[in-house]
Design a protein around this motif. Structure first.
Motif, PDB file in Angstrom:
ATOM      1  N   VAL A  52      49.757  21.391  30.036  1.00  0.00           N
ATOM      2  CA  VAL A  52      49.818  22.649  30.300  1.00  0.00           C
ATOM      3  C   VAL A  52      48.655  23.597  30.241  1.00  0.00           C
ATOM      4  N   TRP A  53      47.431  22.968  29.754  1.00  0.00           N
ATOM      5  CA  TRP A  53      46.367  23.800  29.475  1.00  0.00           C
ATOM      6  C   TRP A  53      45.597  24.545  30.570  1.00  0.00           C
ATOM      7  N   ASP A  54      45.568  23.617  31.700  1.00  0.00           N
ATOM      8  CA  ASP A  54      45.044  24.213  33.036  1.00  0.00           C
ATOM      9  C   ASP A  54      45.949  25.131  33.781  1.00  0.00           C
ATOM     10  N   GLY A  55      47.252  24.908  33.556  1.00  0.00           N
ATOM     11  CA  GLY A  55      48.210  25.751  34.069  1.00  0.00           C
ATOM     12  C   GLY A  55      48.127  27.219  33.288  1.00  0.00           C
ATOM     13  N   ASN A  56      47.831  27.335  32.206  1.00  0.00           N
ATOM     14  CA  ASN A  56      47.563  28.657  31.245  1.00  0.00           C
ATOM     15  C   ASN A  56      46.667  29.295  31.723  1.00  0.00           C
ATOM     16  N   GLU A  57      45.526  28.864  32.252  1.00  0.00           N
ATOM     17  CA  GLU A  57      44.434  29.364  32.740  1.00  0.00           C
ATOM     18  C   GLU A  57      44.631  30.156  34.075  1.00  0.00           C
ATOM     19  N   VAL A  58      45.529  29.678  34.788  1.00  0.00           N
ATOM     20  CA  VAL A  58      46.128  30.647  35.989  1.00  0.00           C
ATOM     21  C   VAL A  58      46.142  32.118  35.607  1.00  0.00           C
ATOM     22  N   TRP A  59      46.772  32.128  34.352  1.00  0.00           N
ATOM     23  CA  TRP A  59      46.691  33.588  34.077  1.00  0.00           C
ATOM     24  C   TRP A  59      45.547  34.427  33.949  1.00  0.00           C
ATOM     25  N   LEU A  60      44.675  33.877  33.438  1.00  0.00           N
ATOM     26  CA  LEU A  60      43.344  34.596  33.609  1.00  0.00           C
ATOM     27  C   LEU A  60      42.877  34.769  34.626  1.00  0.00           C
ATOM     28  N   ILE A  61      42.933  33.778  35.696  1.00  0.00           N
ATOM     29  CA  ILE A  61      42.375  33.874  37.106  1.00  0.00           C
ATOM     30  C   ILE A  61      43.216  34.927  37.789  1.00  0.00           C
ATOM     31  N   THR A  62      44.503  34.996  37.577  1.00  0.00           N
ATOM     32  CA  THR A  62      45.289  36.052  38.340  1.00  0.00           C
ATOM     33  C   THR A  62      45.047  37.329  37.871  1.00  0.00           C
ATOM     34  N   ALA A  63      45.071  37.567  36.493  1.00  0.00           N
ATOM     35  CA  ALA A  63      44.561  38.703  35.979  1.00  0.00           C
ATOM     36  C   ALA A  63      43.024  39.187  36.529  1.00  0.00           C
ATOM     37  N   GLY A  64      42.115  38.400  36.433  1.00  0.00           N
ATOM     38  CA  GLY A  64      40.779  38.812  37.259  1.00  0.00           C
ATOM     39  C   GLY A  64      40.892  39.231  38.528  1.00  0.00           C
ATOM     40  N   GLY A  65      41.761  38.387  39.510  1.00  0.00           N
ATOM     41  CA  GLY A  65      42.057  38.723  40.656  1.00  0.00           C
ATOM     42  C   GLY A  65      42.732  39.823  40.998  1.00  0.00           C
ATOM     43  N   ALA A  66      43.751  40.258  40.260  1.00  0.00           N
ATOM     44  CA  ALA A  66      44.470  41.419  40.313  1.00  0.00           C
ATOM     45  C   ALA A  66      43.542  42.745  39.954  1.00  0.00           C
ATOM     46  N   THR A  67      42.593  42.448  38.883  1.00  0.00           N
ATOM     47  CA  THR A  67      41.764  43.672  38.559  1.00  0.00           C
ATOM     48  C   THR A  67      40.807  44.084  39.742  1.00  0.00           C
ATOM     49  N   PHE A  68      40.325  42.836  40.224  1.00  0.00           N
ATOM     50  CA  PHE A  68      39.329  43.171  41.555  1.00  0.00           C
ATOM     51  C   PHE A  68      40.065  43.757  42.442  1.00  0.00           C
ATOM     52  N   ALA A  69      41.277  43.487  42.867  1.00  0.00           N
ATOM     53  CA  ALA A  69      42.001  43.997  43.954  1.00  0.00           C
ATOM     54  C   ALA A  69      42.488  45.192  43.843  1.00  0.00           C
ATOM     55  N   ALA A  70      43.027  45.576  42.604  1.00  0.00           N
ATOM     56  CA  ALA A  70      43.907  46.678  42.314  1.00  0.00           C
ATOM     57  C   ALA A  70      42.925  47.954  41.705  1.00  0.00           C
ATOM     58  N   PHE A  71      41.783  47.502  40.754  1.00  0.00           N
ATOM     59  CA  PHE A  71      40.866  48.440  40.298  1.00  0.00           C
ATOM     60  C   PHE A  71      39.736  47.930  40.471  1.00  0.00           C
ATOM     61  N   PRO A  72      38.979  48.074  41.820  1.00  0.00           N
ATOM     62  CA  PRO A  72      37.881  47.422  41.914  1.00  0.00           C
ATOM     63  C   PRO A  72      36.417  48.031  41.285  1.00  0.00           C
ATOM     64  N   GLU A  73      36.520  49.454  40.988  1.00  0.00           N
ATOM     65  CA  GLU A  73      35.600  50.008  40.152  1.00  0.00           C
ATOM     66  C   GLU A  73      35.709  49.679  38.738  1.00  0.00           C
ATOM     67  N   TRP A  74      36.885  49.389  38.160  1.00  0.00           N
ATOM     68  CA  TRP A  74      36.908  48.792  36.957  1.00  0.00           C
ATOM     69  C   TRP A  74      36.294  47.531  36.773  1.00  0.00           C
ATOM     70  N   TYR A  75      36.482  46.447  37.739  1.00  0.00           N
ATOM     71  CA  TYR A  75      36.299  45.051  37.864  1.00  0.00           C
ATOM     72  C   TYR A  75      34.576  45.127  37.991  1.00  0.00           C
ATOM     73  N   ALA A  76      33.979  46.102  38.822  1.00  0.00           N
ATOM     74  CA  ALA A  76      32.644  46.099  39.204  1.00  0.00           C
ATOM     75  C   ALA A  76      32.026  46.749  37.810  1.00  0.00           C
ATOM     76  N   SER A  77      32.390  47.790  36.847  1.00  0.00           N
ATOM     77  CA  SER A  77      31.876  48.077  35.936  1.00  0.00           C
ATOM     78  C   SER A  77      31.811  47.101  34.613  1.00  0.00           C
ATOM     79  N   LEU A  78      33.157  46.252  34.584  1.00  0.00           N
ATOM     80  CA  LEU A  78      33.678  45.579  33.681  1.00  0.00           C
ATOM     81  C   LEU A  78      32.756  44.482  33.561  1.00  0.00           C
ATOM     82  N   PHE A  79      32.463  43.792  34.934  1.00  0.00           N
ATOM     83  CA  PHE A  79      31.792  42.579  34.893  1.00  0.00           C
ATOM     84  C   PHE A  79      30.394  42.589  34.878  1.00  0.00           C
ATOM     85  N   SER A  80      29.779  43.991  35.233  1.00  0.00           N
ATOM     86  CA  SER A  80      28.381  44.064  35.151  1.00  0.00           C
ATOM     87  C   SER A  80      27.953  44.414  33.763  1.00  0.00           C
TER      88      SER A  80
END
Length: 333
Positions: A52-80
């Motif tokens: 299950v460990w690799d499947g659990n990491e899908v939640w992180l990938i999805t959260a990051g992708g959702a942030t990038f798509a829904a709140f791009p300004e948040w994603y940009a400031s956060l990751f920089s």
């Protein structure tokens, strides 16, 4: 409710899923040198999370992708602004994943011990750094008028953030110990239950201190109630593990971690990244959001595919629900 609010809630749910599920993964990895007394017991511990460990990491990938798509300004400031800690988390997760796959490739004790050290480090670092990162998000960082981070790496290592890191570290260790008590048999299960009580006391003290500090900074009656529910759930989890009710203990531990994450996002709302330079420079669900058309398309995609993902992951946990012990481990080749 606006689409921006809906996606803020959706991202909150994704982070709840990540911390609840990946949390016990991190805990099991960190406890590897503490719990296991020989190679067979180490294999038992790794096999509890192997499916299950690799499947659990899908939640992180999805959260990051959702942030990038829904709140791009948040994603940009956060990751920089959080570039270095997020890079360290990514490297730790990569090393950890490679270690799970490669530790059994050679019949060498030295080889396996080195990869085991990678599993421990790859579990310890994210558990600590995610707490530091989220504490800084809730507290706020130095954003200028262009929503660019103007602080330094050392600004992120403030006392509140360090307390948040220690809190998530202790919670993950306890959550992992409770999971081991539930998922294993024999001596490993008993030792895991005892260890869960010991780490749980430290985690409870840290969590109370961190949540209290959070409420003082910007809590409301609703977030105070959420924090109280989280603390009481965690206390009940420790009581359940002391009575040998591992299933209830794991459920209550998961509730405590989930409600803690929800309370942090509730304190944050309607901001997504507050500015400590000037509140007017803060990123909110409004000024950080994508266009309504983008959010609308994302909503339909989520409605169609999210239930399928949840069904598949639930089926995985159901298939691998059986407890395991040293008797289930074949001779090493």
């Amino acid at each position: 409710m606006e689409l921006t609010d809906i996606w803020f809630v959706a991202i909150t749910v994704l982070w709840v899923g990540y911390f609840v599920l990946e949390g016990f993964d991190f805990g099991v990895g960190m406890l590897l040198p503490v719990m296991a007394r020989n190679e067979t017991e180490r294999r038992v511990m790794i096999n509890t999370i192997g499916p299950v460990w690799d499947g659990n990491e899908v939640w992180l990938i999805t959260a990051g992708g959702a942030t990038f798509a829904a709140f791009p300004e948040w994603y940009a400031s956060l990751f920089s602004g959080f570039y270095l800690p997020l890079l360290l988390i990514l490297l730790a997760l990569i090393v950890r994943g490679v270690a799970f796959e490669y530790r059994a490739k050679r019949d060498s004790m030295t080889w396996r011990r080195r990869w085991d050290a990678c599993i421990v480090a790859g579990s310890f670092a994210p558990a600590l750094l995610w707490g530091i990162a989220f504490a800084n998000i809730v507290r706020g960082v130095k954003l200028d008028a262009r929503h660019e981070y103007v602080g330094t790496f050392w600004d992120l290592l403030n006392p509140y953030a360090l307390l948040g890191g220690l809190t998530t570290l202790a919670l993950c260790a306890t959550h992992g110990a409770v999971f081991l008590a539930l998922k294993t048999t024999g001596e490993i299960s008993g030792r895991a239950a005892v260890l869960a009580l010991r780490t749980g006391v430290a985690a409870a003290v840290l969590a109370v201190a961190f949540l209290t500090w959070t409420q003082i900074q910007g809590g409301t009656l609703g977030t105070v109630i959420l924090s109280a529910v989280a603390v009481l759930s965690f206390a009940a989890a420790l009581g359940a593990i002391a009575k040998g009710r591992q299933g209830w203990a794991f459920l209550l531990s998961a509730v405590a971690i989930g409600v803690t994450v929800i309370s942090l996002f509730a304190v944050l709302y309607p901001n997504v990244l507050p500015s400590t330079v000037n509140p007017a420079y803060s990123l909110t669900v409004e000024n950080a959001a994508a266009t309504p058309k983008t959010l609308g398309i994302m909503t339909w995609v989520a409605v169609i595919f999210l239930p399928l993902v949840l069904l598949y992951q639930s089926w995985t946990y159901w298939v691998f629900r059986r407890r395991i012990g040293v008797g289930d481990i074949p001779a090493h080749h």
